[in-house]
Motif scaffolding. Structure first.
Motif, PDB file in Angstrom:
ATOM      1  N   HIS A  68     -49.073  13.221 -29.361  1.00  0.00           N
ATOM      2  CA  HIS A  68     -48.812  12.589 -30.506  1.00  0.00           C
ATOM      3  C   HIS A  68     -47.921  13.615 -31.345  1.00  0.00           C
ATOM      4  CE1 HIS A  68     -51.955  15.128 -32.270  1.00  0.00           C
ATOM      5  NE2 HIS A  68     -52.625  14.682 -31.222  1.00  0.00           N
ATOM      6  N   ASP A  69     -47.414  14.623 -30.906  1.00  0.00           N
ATOM      7  CA  ASP A  69     -46.722  15.674 -31.733  1.00  0.00           C
ATOM      8  C   ASP A  69     -45.437  15.591 -30.986  1.00  0.00           C
ATOM      9  OD1 ASP A  69     -46.427  18.698 -31.547  1.00  0.00           O
ATOM     10  OD2 ASP A  69     -46.297  17.668 -33.513  1.00  0.00           O
ATOM     11  N   PHE A  70     -44.598  15.494 -31.773  1.00  0.00           N
ATOM     12  CA  PHE A  70     -42.953  15.308 -31.203  1.00  0.00           C
ATOM     13  C   PHE A  70     -42.776  16.577 -30.657  1.00  0.00           C
ATOM     14  CE2 PHE A  70     -39.258  13.120 -30.323  1.00  0.00           C
ATOM     15  CZ  PHE A  70     -38.078  14.191 -30.831  1.00  0.00           C
ATOM     16  N   THR A  71     -42.848  17.802 -31.255  1.00  0.00           N
ATOM     17  CA  THR A  71     -42.560  19.021 -30.656  1.00  0.00           C
ATOM     18  C   THR A  71     -43.242  19.185 -29.362  1.00  0.00           C
ATOM     19  OG1 THR A  71     -42.935  19.769 -32.860  1.00  0.00           O
ATOM     20  CG2 THR A  71     -42.470  21.379 -31.213  1.00  0.00           C
ATOM     21  N   THR A  72     -44.529  18.808 -29.240  1.00  0.00           N
ATOM     22  CA  THR A  72     -45.296  18.972 -27.995  1.00  0.00           C
ATOM     23  C   THR A  72     -44.841  18.095 -26.732  1.00  0.00           C
ATOM     24  OG1 THR A  72     -47.269  19.023 -29.059  1.00  0.00           O
ATOM     25  CG2 THR A  72     -47.532  18.865 -26.771  1.00  0.00           C
ATOM     26  N   LEU A  73     -44.193  17.068 -27.441  1.00  0.00           N
ATOM     27  CA  LEU A  73     -43.353  16.081 -26.181  1.00  0.00           C
ATOM     28  C   LEU A  73     -42.244  16.809 -25.846  1.00  0.00           C
ATOM     29  CD1 LEU A  73     -42.941  13.447 -24.951  1.00  0.00           C
ATOM     30  CD2 LEU A  73     -41.865  12.587 -27.031  1.00  0.00           C
ATOM     31  N   LYS A  74     -41.453  17.383 -26.622  1.00  0.00           N
ATOM     32  CA  LYS A  74     -40.310  17.984 -26.223  1.00  0.00           C
ATOM     33  C   LYS A  74     -40.337  19.205 -25.202  1.00  0.00           C
ATOM     34  CE  LYS A  74     -38.199  18.820 -30.230  1.00  0.00           C
ATOM     35  NZ  LYS A  74     -37.400  19.362 -31.108  1.00  0.00           N
ATOM     36  N   PRO A  82     -50.681   2.556 -32.216  1.00  0.00           N
ATOM     37  CA  PRO A  82     -50.024   2.536 -33.394  1.00  0.00           C
ATOM     38  C   PRO A  82     -50.113   3.794 -34.144  1.00  0.00           C
ATOM     39  CG  PRO A  82     -51.321   0.301 -33.476  1.00  0.00           C
ATOM     40  CD  PRO A  82     -51.678   1.335 -32.298  1.00  0.00           C
ATOM     41  N   LEU A  83     -51.596   4.306 -34.087  1.00  0.00           N
ATOM     42  CA  LEU A  83     -51.696   5.582 -34.894  1.00  0.00           C
ATOM     43  C   LEU A  83     -50.703   6.817 -34.214  1.00  0.00           C
ATOM     44  CD1 LEU A  83     -55.647   5.321 -35.261  1.00  0.00           C
ATOM     45  CD2 LEU A  83     -53.796   4.990 -37.085  1.00  0.00           C
ATOM     46  N   ARG A  84     -50.984   6.671 -32.975  1.00  0.00           N
ATOM     47  CA  ARG A  84     -50.255   7.468 -32.286  1.00  0.00           C
ATOM     48  C   ARG A  84     -48.700   7.721 -32.698  1.00  0.00           C
ATOM     49  NH1 ARG A  84     -47.183   8.147 -27.719  1.00  0.00           N
ATOM     50  NH2 ARG A  84     -47.477   5.753 -27.337  1.00  0.00           N
ATOM     51  N   LYS A  85     -48.068   6.589 -32.787  1.00  0.00           N
ATOM     52  CA  LYS A  85     -46.703   6.302 -32.955  1.00  0.00           C
ATOM     53  C   LYS A  85     -46.598   6.848 -34.525  1.00  0.00           C
ATOM     54  CE  LYS A  85     -45.858   3.495 -29.632  1.00  0.00           C
ATOM     55  NZ  LYS A  85     -45.593   2.153 -30.100  1.00  0.00           N
ATOM     56  N   ILE A  86     -47.446   6.579 -35.314  1.00  0.00           N
ATOM     57  CA  ILE A  86     -47.233   7.203 -36.819  1.00  0.00           C
ATOM     58  C   ILE A  86     -47.378   8.579 -36.725  1.00  0.00           C
ATOM     59  CG2 ILE A  86     -48.504   7.533 -38.880  1.00  0.00           C
ATOM     60  CD1 ILE A  86     -49.663   4.654 -38.555  1.00  0.00           C
ATOM     61  N   GLN A  87     -48.078   9.198 -35.965  1.00  0.00           N
ATOM     62  CA  GLN A  87     -48.185  10.709 -35.871  1.00  0.00           C
ATOM     63  C   GLN A  87     -46.877  11.138 -35.316  1.00  0.00           C
ATOM     64  OE1 GLN A  87     -51.842  11.071 -33.577  1.00  0.00           O
ATOM     65  NE2 GLN A  87     -52.719  12.544 -35.298  1.00  0.00           N
ATOM     66  N   THR A  88     -46.456  10.564 -34.266  1.00  0.00           N
ATOM     67  CA  THR A  88     -45.234  11.231 -33.549  1.00  0.00           C
ATOM     68  C   THR A  88     -44.080  11.130 -34.302  1.00  0.00           C
ATOM     69  OG1 THR A  88     -46.315  10.238 -31.568  1.00  0.00           O
ATOM     70  CG2 THR A  88     -43.835  10.991 -31.386  1.00  0.00           C
ATOM     71  N   VAL A 139     -54.430  10.061 -40.218  1.00  0.00           N
ATOM     72  CA  VAL A 139     -54.111   9.474 -38.999  1.00  0.00           C
ATOM     73  C   VAL A 139     -54.970  10.304 -37.937  1.00  0.00           C
ATOM     74  CG1 VAL A 139     -52.497   8.944 -37.313  1.00  0.00           C
ATOM     75  CG2 VAL A 139     -51.695   8.578 -39.611  1.00  0.00           C
ATOM     76  N   THR A 140     -55.038  11.537 -38.024  1.00  0.00           N
ATOM     77  CA  THR A 140     -55.762  12.063 -37.028  1.00  0.00           C
ATOM     78  C   THR A 140     -57.307  11.901 -37.260  1.00  0.00           C
ATOM     79  OG1 THR A 140     -54.144  14.020 -37.510  1.00  0.00           O
ATOM     80  CG2 THR A 140     -56.165  14.295 -36.228  1.00  0.00           C
ATOM     81  N   ARG A 141     -57.809  11.720 -38.487  1.00  0.00           N
ATOM     82  CA  ARG A 141     -59.101  11.402 -38.915  1.00  0.00           C
ATOM     83  C   ARG A 141     -59.442  10.056 -38.188  1.00  0.00           C
ATOM     84  NH1 ARG A 141     -63.683  11.787 -41.338  1.00  0.00           N
ATOM     85  NH2 ARG A 141     -64.312   9.759 -42.325  1.00  0.00           N
TER      86      ARG A 141
END
Lengths: 148, 194, 588
Positions: free
Chosen positions: A115-121, C370-376, C404-406
């Protein structure tokens, strides 16, 4: 040290995920060419068509309409001329059983969508790099298993 | 009837190379890993012919110097990793490389990373893990025996390295390979013509 | 039975023989007595005759004397009378002594003597009248007296002889007679004893028989009643004689009157539901071929048209070479209907559970996406625009990230909570020490981070759901780590003790049942004891999210896990000192 770009193909039905994917690849050092398809049927049609260039590495989402990622994986593994294509499962779900099943059915890589873009990269870069080593250093593709 | 085979790539590669060179009726000498010396005048056309001929086997003729050096570094690393466990290199990787290739380790390191986008350390680790995978798949050795063979200080150390590189534990990897074989035995291969 | 009849027969025959024996002896005795009496009479007759002879002779003598003295001829009449009397006597004596030659000889001698006497008497009379002169009266009288003496002697001799002969005979009979009463007495006593013994035995056996009969009667009656109460019936089939008996209740169960049709497989099959006839027919076949039966279920249509469910089972009894099949048929209709209903309900429940489970799964997944998307996206923005954003912008984005994490954690925990049930989970013998070790490995980073020191006592091996127990340990230890004291070393002690339920009032059980008490005690911040029960309630927290992150689900999951294992969990806290969680698992 690369001559050609690495040709990367992604099959994912989610628009946002396709976007993340493409943006992430823009910042990877290794030269890549990225193409996306929207579902399993489109993917198989593309692969089967002689005129299309085969990807070096295929990223496959598991949850797709029409044909699921697992079905595609099993089909692909049965096709002889696709045996050199590295397959990475790229999915939101990642239970131990699913990961193991994916590898047992022939996947080379399993990536749980971060869920973190940096990690994805970071993940994508690692996959591409290692895959490239498999291509250039004569390593055995059957041993190529990576779980992120 | 189905049976599982084990391919020693080095032997295959060498054989193919020899056969092809013999076929072209060339006078040649094979030196070490991946070095061929042709003892006669060689035209560009012949070179192209050879290049194309070998390409379909996946054998590539490396031309530029830097590529050659990179290849040598890789070969040296592989040599070190695949060394017998009873005669490990006591000097350590950097010393070994610089001694063998006659360049400073720093230079080699930089060159390697800029071309392969991977550090020598990472590549070494990768090769070591590759060898362990090979041992897991093709021998009946258990995890602790493999760890010892590869000069790891403990099984835990080996397991951790393995997991770090592949994301899986050695035992999980072993299990997956076993299951893969069972799946392959069950399903017949379909040859699809393009 | 045979022993009994043999005994009776033998007793009867023996008794009969004894009786015959006794009667023959008695008869013999009686006739001996008679003979004896006759002998006596005979003997006395002889003696009387003899004594009469004597008196007749004496009469004659007396008469003669009288005449001699008185010369009265009246005294001569006895003398004349006696002569004929004497002759009569001799005649009867001869008769009486026909078989005794010895006596007869002597009687002849007597006769001669008496004749002589009479001659003498006549002589004396003749002397008196003067017709005889060669003898004097005195000579005659003297001779007469001598002769009388001889006669007397002779008679005495005869009497003595007779007596002797009589005694001899008598002795012989006496000998026969003395034993008879004794033998009779002995036989009678023996027979009496035998009769008494037989009577006792027969009486005893009779009583036994009567009791058996009574028991049999009671038993038969009870079975009949039992059959009616239990709604089952019995069939008895002697394979050898092909005799088939149906108990009364079989007819009743089929809705008929007892004995309304002849017991036969064919007649029975008439009542079996057409679709199930093959089940019964096959069963009968198997029975005859292999002498084997097992439980069969089939439907039956009663006389009144009602459909009932029957269950039949049977067994072969071998007795004296006869194979008898005892079959029990039970009407299990209510039970069957209940079972079917139960099974149906179970199926529905299972389906419902499955649906709920997959719903939960999907819901959780679809909510997470959707939550994951928001985070990303937020991380994408931050990365690309970091340089151009104001400090507050960055902070706002961070807060969005936090929320969102919560939320994602909440969904995950909720899903875990809903999955923490017993259905389809396998209980296996697991070493809790291994499970604890796994948990500690999983949490190794956090443990190292907090610098916590963990001590554990030896835990038992129990039948548990391994994954859930690991989760339990994970949640508790995580809590201990999370709520550790700000400074100082965090100490977590895991203890284990085997206890009896009644020793711990908190369990509220009076039994001796054994439990393992596992305690997880930490030296963290602790909590107020008044909240000890509340913290296990879902979503109930004792801190805000800013102070400590958390979803308030962890301990609820723990409670559920413990409940799945039929156990108990309690918390004890001392604010500022630490917290102790006690888990009780049944020891068996």
């Amino acid at each position: 040290m690369q001559n050609d770009s690495i040709y990367v193909l992604l099959a994912d039905d989610d628009e946002d995920d396709r976007l993340f994917f493409k943006v992430a690849f823009e910042s990877i050092k290794i030269k890549t060419l990225v193409k996306t398809v929207n579902d399993g049927v489109e993917l198989m049609n593309y692969l089967v068509d002689n005129q299309n260039k085969l990807p070096h590495i295929l990223f496959l989402d598991l949850n797709m309409p029409f044909k699921s990622g697992m079905e595609c994986l099993q089909e692909i593994k049965k096709i002889d001329y696709l045996k050199d294509v590295a397959i990475a499962i790229y999915s939101t779900s990642a239970s131990e059983q699913e990961i193991e099943d994916a590898f047992v059915n022939g996947a080379n890589v399993y990536i749980k969508k971060p869920h973190d873009f940096t990690t994805l990269k970071k993940f994508l870069e690692e996959v591409i790099t290692i895959n490239w080593h498999y291509l250039t250093s004569g390593l055995n593709r059957d041993c190529f298993l990576l779980s992120l | 009837m189905k049976f599982i085979i084990q391919i020693d790539i080095n032997i295959v590669g060498k054989k193919l190379l020899q056969e092809h060179l013999d076929q072209m009726q060339l006078n040649y000498i094979l030196r070490g890993t991946g070095e061929v010396e042709i003892n006669e005048p060689f035209s560009d056309d012949k070179l192209n012919e050879l290049t194309l001929g070998l390409k379909k086997y996946g054998i590539v003729i490396i031309e530029d110097e830097k590529s050659i050096l990179i290849q040598k570094i890789k070969d040296a690393i592989i040599e070190m990793v695949y060394m017998d466990e009873n005669s490990p290199i006591t000097s350590g990787m950097p010393t070994f490389l610089s001694d063998k290739l006659k360049y400073s380790y720093g230079y080699l390191s930089n060159l390697f990373s800029s071309f392969t986008y991977t550090s020598i350390e990472n590549f070494t680790q990768l090769q070591k893990i590759e060898r362990s995978k090979y041992l897991i798949i093709n021998t009946a050795l258990n995890i602790s025996e493999i760890a010892w063979k590869l000069n790891y200080s403990s099984i835990a150390h080996f397991s951790n390295q393995f997991k770090k590189v592949t994301g899986l534990t050695p035992s999980t990897f072993q299990r997956i390979i076993k299951k893969r074989r069972q799946v392959q035995i069950k399903e017949p291969d379909i040859e699809t013509n393009s | 039975m045979n022993k009994y009849t043999f005994f009776l027969k033998s007793i009867f025959i023996i008794s009969l023989f004894i009786l015959l024996f006794i009667s023959s002896i008695s008869y013999k005795h009686a006739s001996s007595l008679e003979t004896s009496a006759d002998l006596l009479a005979h003997s006395y007759k002889i003696q009387i005759q003899l004594h009469q002879l004597q008196s007749y002779v004496k009469d004659a003598e007396t008469g003669q004397r009288g005449y001699i003295i008185t010369r009265d001829s009246a005294f001569l009449s006895p003398y004349f009378n006696s002569r004929s009397k004497i002759n009569k006597s001799f005649a009867s004596l001869n008769n009486l002594t026909i078989n005794q030659p010895e006596l007869q000889k002597n009687i002849e001698q007597l006769r001669k003597l008496i004749d002589l006497r009479f001659i003498l008497l006549l002589n004396s009379l003749e002397i008196m009248t003067g017709s005889k002169t060669d003898q004097s009266l005195d000579e005659n009288m003297l001779k007469g007296t001598e002769l009388m003496n001889d006669i007397q002697l002779k008679i005495d001799q005869l009497v003595y002889l007779e007596k002797t002969i009589f005694n001899e005979h008598q002795k012989k009979y006496d000998h026969d007679i003395t034993f008879t009463p004794l033998i009779t007495l002995i036989s009678l006593t023996f027979t009496l004893i035998m009769f008494i013994l037989s009577f006792i035995k027969i009486n005893k056996d009779l009583i036994k028989l009567m009791n058996s009969n009574e028991e049999l009667l009671i038993s038969t009656e009870s079975i009949k009643h039992a059959e009616i109460i239990g709604e089952f019936c019995i069939s008895i089939w002697n394979i050898n004689t092909n005799k088939l008996i149906y108990s009364d209740n079989l007819y009743r169960l089929l809705g008929c009157e007892p004995n309304s049709f002849k017991p036969s497989v064919k007649n029975y099959l008439k009542f079996v539901h057409p679709d199930d006839r093959h089940i019964v027919a096959n069963g009968v076949d198997k029975l005859l071929k292999k002498h084997d039966t097992y439980t069969r279920l089939y439907r039956v249509i009663r006389q009144d048209g009602q459909v009932r469910f029957f269950r039949s089972i049977g067994k072969f009894i071998e007795n004296h070479g006869q194979s008898t099949h005892i079959g029990v048929i039970q009407d299990i209709t209510p039970e069957h209907i209940n079972n079917s209903t139960l099974q149906e309900k179970n199926r529905e429940l299972e389906l419902s559970n499955q649906e709920l489970s997959s719903f939960n799964q999907i819901a959780s997944h679809d909510l997470q996406e959707p939550l994951r998307k928001i985070q990303t996206f937020i991380s994408l923005i931050k990365e690309s625009e970091l340089s151009g954003m104001s400090k507050s912008d960055i902070e706002y984005f961070d807060r969005i990230q936090n929320s969102v994490t919560r939320m994602r954690k909440l969904i995950d925990d909720l899903l875990l909570f809903s999955r923490t049930n017993k259905t389809d989970k396998i209980f296996e013998e697991s070493d809790l020490n291994v499970l604890l070790k796994n948990t500690l490995l999983e949490l190794s980073e956090e443990i190292e981070e907090k610098g916590a020191h963990i001590e554990s006592a030896q835990l038992p091996v129990l039948k548990v759901i391994p994954f859930q127990i690991q989760q339990l340990f994970k949640n508790l230890i995580n809590n201990s780590l999370k709520y550790s004291k700000i400074s100082g070393e965090q100490m977590i002690k895991i203890g284990c003790e085997k206890i009896a339920a009644k020793d711990y009032p908190i369990l509220n059980m009076e039994s001796e049942k054994k439990y393992y008490k596992i305690t997880v005690a930490d030296s963290g911040q602790g909590f107020e004891q008044q909240y000890a029960e509340q913290i296990f309630t879902i979503f109930k927290r004792l801190h805000t999210s800013d102070e400590y992150p958390g979803t308030g689900i962890g301990l609820s999951i723990c409670k559920r896990i413990v409940e799945n294992h039929s156990g108990f969990i309690f918390a004890e806290g001392k604010s500022g000192i630490g917290a102790t969680f006690s888990i009780f698992f049944p020891a068996e």
